[in-house]
Enzyme design. Structure first.
Site, short mmCIF file in Angstrom:
data_model
loop_
_atom_site.label_atom_id
_atom_site.label_comp_id
_atom_site.label_asym_id
_atom_site.label_seq_id
_atom_site.Cartn_x
_atom_site.Cartn_y
_atom_site.Cartn_z
N ASN A 28 4.90 3.64 -5.27
CA ASN A 28 4.24 4.70 -4.72
C ASN A 28 4.48 5.80 -5.75
O ASN A 28 5.58 6.52 -5.84
CB ASN A 28 4.67 5.10 -3.46
CG ASN A 28 4.30 6.23 -2.53
OD1 ASN A 28 3.18 6.88 -3.24
ND2 ASN A 28 4.83 6.74 -1.66
N TRP A 29 3.23 5.96 -6.40
CA TRP A 29 3.39 7.30 -7.44
C TRP A 29 3.26 8.54 -6.99
O TRP A 29 3.39 9.56 -7.55
CB TRP A 29 2.27 7.04 -8.52
CG TRP A 29 2.32 5.70 -9.17
CD1 TRP A 29 3.08 4.68 -9.29
CD2 TRP A 29 1.50 5.40 -10.41
NE1 TRP A 29 2.69 3.90 -10.18
CE2 TRP A 29 1.82 4.20 -11.00
CE3 TRP A 29 0.38 6.06 -10.86
CZ2 TRP A 29 1.29 3.70 -12.17
CZ3 TRP A 29 -0.17 5.65 -12.32
CH2 TRP A 29 0.23 4.17 -12.79
N LYS A 30 3.06 8.60 -5.69
CA LYS A 30 2.87 9.94 -5.09
C LYS A 30 2.14 10.88 -5.78
O LYS A 30 1.00 10.35 -5.99
CB LYS A 30 4.22 10.66 -4.91
CG LYS A 30 5.32 9.70 -4.04
CD LYS A 30 6.61 10.42 -3.53
CE LYS A 30 7.40 9.13 -3.04
NZ LYS A 30 8.57 9.56 -2.27
N GLU A 83 11.68 3.25 5.46
CA GLU A 83 12.25 4.23 4.44
C GLU A 83 12.79 5.26 5.38
O GLU A 83 12.29 6.07 5.94
CB GLU A 83 10.74 4.93 3.74
CG GLU A 83 10.01 3.98 2.93
CD GLU A 83 9.27 4.49 1.73
OE1 GLU A 83 9.39 4.15 0.74
OE2 GLU A 83 8.76 5.64 2.09
N SER A 104 15.05 5.76 -2.82
CA SER A 104 16.04 5.84 -3.91
C SER A 104 16.40 4.71 -4.40
O SER A 104 17.38 4.23 -4.94
CB SER A 104 17.13 6.48 -3.70
OG SER A 104 16.98 7.96 -3.46
N GLY A 108 9.41 5.01 -5.22
CA GLY A 108 8.78 6.04 -5.68
C GLY A 108 9.15 6.42 -7.10
O GLY A 108 8.81 5.89 -8.08
N GLY A 109 10.01 7.32 -7.46
CA GLY A 109 10.39 7.70 -8.70
C GLY A 109 10.70 6.62 -9.78
O GLY A 109 10.27 6.75 -10.81
P1 13P Z 1 12.11 7.34 -4.00
O1 13P Z 1 12.05 5.73 -4.53
O2 13P Z 1 11.58 8.22 -4.90
O3 13P Z 1 13.24 7.68 -3.27
O4 13P Z 1 10.69 7.34 -2.89
C1 13P Z 1 10.65 6.31 -2.04
C2 13P Z 1 9.41 6.50 -1.23
O5 13P Z 1 9.07 7.52 -0.38
C3 13P Z 1 8.61 5.54 -1.49
O6 13P Z 1 7.33 5.41 -0.60
#
Ligand code: 13P
Length: 256
Positions: free
Chosen positions: A13-15, A170, A216, A237-238
């Site tokens: 999820n690149w946000k 999540e 995370s 995410g990250g």
């Molecule tokens: P992180 O991996 O950056 O904590 O984000 C998780 C997330 O929200 C994936 O949708």
């Protein structure tokens, strides 16, 4: 419960990160590293980046997803994107109900349900996000809350359609904080979600249902999280923004 009955899915999820040019570069780096993955690999990118991502993913095993869609097919909904617009360009996945959408954009369980039904009608595969705040975990209501989110989100979703739904557990307190749920915590809640699926549908549907952990997850902790019986993949995410880290998580999913 047999893990082999279900598909492992690792989705990034690149946000709100990367422009179209950067999208091409990152997917170009990821593609060769994940070419032999035995799990499904998905990159959920910002709307603007979808055409570039689809182009970059051509001929690879990477599927492209969006991060939201609207519940109507068209109309006066400024700033929104319809599910059939996504499928019209070749998008196959969509994230619905991410906690950031719930927290910052007023998404509710009811609008999540409407968006899921529209996405399924359009032919998309949905990654439905559920999860609790730290306060809710400390109150001891995590499993009830996640069950409620799941039940409302899946209202009106048939057993046949369920094969195009994945749930990502999540915990909100673990997202972007570097504070991961322990493998036991992740396994416990994913197991509780599977029980909800069994109650809503049946045991066979529950055993075939993919449940991801997100929050995370990274190259270091993926192995342990993914060995949990009820954790079938990850929503990242990250770490999905770093090709080598994302590839390492995919390796862990394949071997987990
Ligand atoms: P992180 O991996 O950056 O904590 O984000 C998780 C997330 O929200 C994936 O949708």
């Amino acid at each position: 419960m047999n893990k082999d009955l279900r598909k492992a899915v690792i989705a990034g999820n690149w946000k709100m990160n990367k422009n179209p040019e950067q999208t091409k570069i990152l997917l170009g780096e990821v593609a060769p590293l994940v070419a032999n993955a035995k799990c499904d690999v998905v990159a959920c990118v910002p709307f603007l980046d979808l055409p570039a991502a689809l182009e970059a993913a051509k001929g690879t095993n990477i599927q492209i997803g969006a991060q939201n869609c609207h519940w109507e097919e068209s109309g006066a909904y400024t700033g929104e994107i319809a599910a059939n617009m996504l499928t019209s360009i070749g998008v196959t996945y969509v994230i619905i109900g991410h906690s950031e959408r719930r927290t910052y954009f007023g998404e509710t369980d009811e609008t999540v349900n409407k968006r899921i039904r529209a996405a399924l009608n359009a032919g998309l595969t949905v990654i439905l996000c559920v999860g609790e705040t730290l306060e809710q975990r400390e109150q001891g209501i995590t499993e009830e809350l996640v069950a409620l989110q799941t039940k409302i989100a899946l209202l009106g979703v048939t057993k046949e359609e369920l094969s195009r739904v994945i749930i990502a557990y999540e915990p909100i307190w673990a997202i972007g904080t570097g504070r991961t749920a322990t493998a036991e915590q992740a396994g416990e809640v994913c197991g509780a979600i599977r029980k909800v699926i069994a109650a809503l549908y049946d045991k066979q549907a529950a055993e075939a249902f993919t449940i991801q952990y997100g929050g995370s997850m990274n190259a270091k902790n993926a192995d342990e999280l993914l060995t949990q019986t009820d954790v079938d993949g990850g929503l990242i995410g990250g770490a999905s923004l770093k090709a080598a880290d994302f590839a390492e998580i995919i390796r862990a999913a394949t071997e987990g």
